[in-house]
Design a protein around this motif. Structure first.
Motif, PDB file in Angstrom:
ATOM      1  N   HIS A  50       0.829  -1.211   0.000  1.00  0.00           N
ATOM      2  CA  HIS A  50       0.000   0.000   0.000  1.00  0.00           C
ATOM      3  C   HIS A  50       0.863   1.261   0.000  1.00  0.00           C
ATOM      4  CE1 HIS A  50      -3.109   2.881   0.854  1.00  0.00           C
ATOM      5  NE2 HIS A  50      -2.552   3.201   2.007  1.00  0.00           N
ATOM      6  N   ARG A 108      -2.124 -10.340 -12.480  1.00  0.00           N
ATOM      7  CA  ARG A 108      -3.267 -10.231 -11.557  1.00  0.00           C
ATOM      8  C   ARG A 108      -2.911  -9.388 -10.341  1.00  0.00           C
ATOM      9  NH1 ARG A 108      -5.636 -16.487 -11.574  1.00  0.00           N
ATOM     10  NH2 ARG A 108      -6.596 -16.393 -13.660  1.00  0.00           N
ATOM     11  N   ASP A 111      -2.987  -5.755 -11.464  1.00  0.00           N
ATOM     12  CA  ASP A 111      -4.345  -5.218 -11.587  1.00  0.00           C
ATOM     13  C   ASP A 111      -4.962  -4.969 -10.214  1.00  0.00           C
ATOM     14  OD1 ASP A 111      -4.079  -5.377 -14.311  1.00  0.00           O
ATOM     15  OD2 ASP A 111      -5.251  -7.230 -14.529  1.00  0.00           O
ATOM     16  N   ALA A 112      -4.701  -5.877  -9.269  1.00  0.00           N
ATOM     17  CA  ALA A 112      -5.243  -5.698  -7.920  1.00  0.00           C
ATOM     18  C   ALA A 112      -4.664  -4.457  -7.260  1.00  0.00           C
ATOM     19  CB  ALA A 112      -4.945  -6.937  -7.082  1.00  0.00           C
ATOM     20  N   ALA A 115      -6.133  -1.252  -8.719  1.00  0.00           N
ATOM     21  CA  ALA A 115      -7.538  -1.016  -8.395  1.00  0.00           C
ATOM     22  C   ALA A 115      -7.780  -0.803  -6.904  1.00  0.00           C
ATOM     23  CB  ALA A 115      -8.380  -2.191  -8.885  1.00  0.00           C
ATOM     24  N   SER A 116      -6.711  -0.686  -6.111  1.00  0.00           N
ATOM     25  CA  SER A 116      -6.873  -0.648  -4.651  1.00  0.00           C
ATOM     26  C   SER A 116      -6.180   0.572  -4.058  1.00  0.00           C
ATOM     27  CB  SER A 116      -6.308  -1.931  -4.032  1.00  0.00           C
ATOM     28  OG  SER A 116      -6.909  -3.063  -4.608  1.00  0.00           O
ATOM     29  N   VAL A 121      -9.184  -2.000   0.919  1.00  0.00           N
ATOM     30  CA  VAL A 121      -9.576  -2.448  -0.418  1.00  0.00           C
ATOM     31  C   VAL A 121      -8.513  -3.382  -0.987  1.00  0.00           C
ATOM     32  CG1 VAL A 121      -9.985  -1.712  -2.799  1.00  0.00           C
ATOM     33  CG2 VAL A 121     -10.992  -0.428  -0.907  1.00  0.00           C
ATOM     34  N   LEU A 122      -7.246  -3.042  -0.760  1.00  0.00           N
ATOM     35  CA  LEU A 122      -6.158  -3.887  -1.245  1.00  0.00           C
ATOM     36  C   LEU A 122      -6.253  -5.281  -0.635  1.00  0.00           C
ATOM     37  CD1 LEU A 122      -3.496  -4.276  -2.786  1.00  0.00           C
ATOM     38  CD2 LEU A 122      -2.293  -3.384  -0.773  1.00  0.00           C
ATOM     39  N   GLN A 124      -8.847  -6.873   0.491  1.00  0.00           N
ATOM     40  CA  GLN A 124      -9.977  -7.610  -0.067  1.00  0.00           C
ATOM     41  C   GLN A 124      -9.736  -7.995  -1.525  1.00  0.00           C
ATOM     42  OE1 GLN A 124     -12.793  -8.739   1.508  1.00  0.00           O
ATOM     43  NE2 GLN A 124     -11.690  -8.079   3.344  1.00  0.00           N
ATOM     44  N   THR A 125      -9.078  -7.132  -2.280  1.00  0.00           N
ATOM     45  CA  THR A 125      -8.854  -7.401  -3.702  1.00  0.00           C
ATOM     46  C   THR A 125      -7.822  -8.503  -3.909  1.00  0.00           C
ATOM     47  OG1 THR A 125      -9.298  -5.054  -4.151  1.00  0.00           O
ATOM     48  CG2 THR A 125      -8.278  -6.320  -5.910  1.00  0.00           C
ATOM     49  N   LEU A 126      -6.847  -8.586  -3.005  1.00  0.00           N
ATOM     50  CA  LEU A 126      -5.801  -9.591  -3.147  1.00  0.00           C
ATOM     51  C   LEU A 126      -6.279 -10.996  -2.799  1.00  0.00           C
ATOM     52  CD1 LEU A 126      -2.605  -7.836  -1.701  1.00  0.00           C
ATOM     53  CD2 LEU A 126      -3.057  -8.465  -4.078  1.00  0.00           C
ATOM     54  N   GLN A 127      -7.292 -11.096  -1.960  1.00  0.00           N
ATOM     55  CA  GLN A 127      -7.695 -12.424  -1.493  1.00  0.00           C
ATOM     56  C   GLN A 127      -8.092 -13.384  -2.624  1.00  0.00           C
ATOM     57  OE1 GLN A 127     -10.149 -12.764   2.079  1.00  0.00           O
ATOM     58  NE2 GLN A 127      -9.484 -10.718   2.704  1.00  0.00           N
TER      59      GLN A 127
END
Length: 317
Positions: A50, A108, A111-112, A115-116, A121-122, A124-127
């Motif tokens: 982050h 991937r 992109d995560a 978008a974070s 948000v990061l 949740q998006t990475l999971q």
């Protein structure tokens, strides 16, 4: 590469190594059930991604850096696979390249990250990205083992042994050892090599997983450049290593026993006259074929087992 990017790349490498150590040592069944833990990066890694989000995006967009990461991670995954099953060969890993897994993962991740904008948000998006990566690793591992051994969970015991135990099993009397000494398949820790050198003996080791040092070569005993030049060693030792693999290949329908037979003879040719090759387990199916009287074979029962150890003496030419 800007200094800040180089520093970040080193930090990411260190965190990746920690993650390999955390999950790579798990038995495959335990890795399978660790999916939820695998889906979450630790707090340090999340905060780093982050805080350095723009720099990470720059690194992931750098083709050279991306290819280096793919190659490094594929190599580490191959090492993990070999630690789980010592009978996997470099050729097996070449036929099932792990690079494809990381060619999917890195875009991937990029992109995560893109978008974070916030830490929650990061996370949740990475999971889902990491969940898919976990599944890819599981599929790669079990498919590789199924193709090679007919069992997706084939994980024979692969251990390193105390130097004193190796000497006892092989019935080696240290004062009788003829230098120089080669430990063929010395293990990552090269315990016997270090022990013999503390006793003042000239000893070296060779192993696929060993970090190269002044006295240890990193490599495979089947490699063309393995240190097996004619009449170069006074003693060659291989405890639960070379002969274990030779026996395994002999018993497999699709095994490479002929390759091991040729390399076995190369090991004997690497002995000086009066030199000895100590190993366990014994290979009676092949030892009886050795030319007489050039080699003298002695087998001894290993105490408390049904297994034998062998000593091959090379007599004068």
């Amino acid at each position: 590469m800007p200094p800040r990017h180089a520093t970040l790349a080193r930090t990411v490498q260190r965190l990746s190594e920690q993650r390999f150590a955390r999950f790579g040592g798990l038995p495959l069944q335990d890795f399978r059930t660790a999916r939820r833990r695998f889906m979450r990066l630790d707090e340090t890694a999340n905060q780093l991604l982050h805080a350095r989000r723009r720099d990470m995006l720059d690194l992931l967009d750098d083709e050279g850096m991306r290819e280096q990461w793919i190659a490094d991670h594929a190599r580490r995954l191959g090492e993990v696979a070999y630690r789980h099953n010592q009978f996997l060969s470099p050729a097996d890993l070449d036929r099932s390249p792990a690079t494809a897994i990381y060619r999917v993962l890195l875009p991937r991740l990029r992109d995560a990250l893109d978008a974070s904008p916030t830490l929650p948000v990061l996370d949740q998006t990475l999971q889902p990205v990491l969940a898919a990566h976990h599944e890819a690793l599981w599929r790669w591992s079990t498919d590789l083992l199924t193709e090679r051994f007919g069992d997706g969970l084939a994980q024979p015991v692969c251990s390193e042994y105390r130097a004193e135990l190796q000497l006892k099993v092989l019935a080696i009397e240290v004062p009788r050892l003829v230098e120089p000494i080669l430990d063929l398949g010395c293990g990552e820790g090269a315990h016997l090599v270090r022990h013999l050198r503390t006793l003042g003996l000239s000893a070296w080791g060779l192993d696929r997983l060993a970090a190269p040092t002044e006295v240890v070569w990193q490599g495979d005993w089947l490699d063309d450049d393995a240190p097996l030049q004619p009449q170069s060693w006074g003693t060659v030792i291989s405890h639960m290593a070379f002969s274990n693999h030779f026996q395994h290949q002999h018993l497999r329908r699709d095994g490479t026993a002929a390759t091991y037979a040729s390399r076995y003879m190369k090991v004997l040719e690497a002995l000086r006259p009066g030199g000895r090759f100590f190993y366990a387990p014994s290979l009676p199916f092949f030892e009886t074929l050795l030319p007489q009287p050039r080699y003298l074979v002695t087998r001894r029962l290993i105490a408390g087992t049904a297994m034998e150890a062998t000593e091959v003496l090379r007599l004068a030419d």
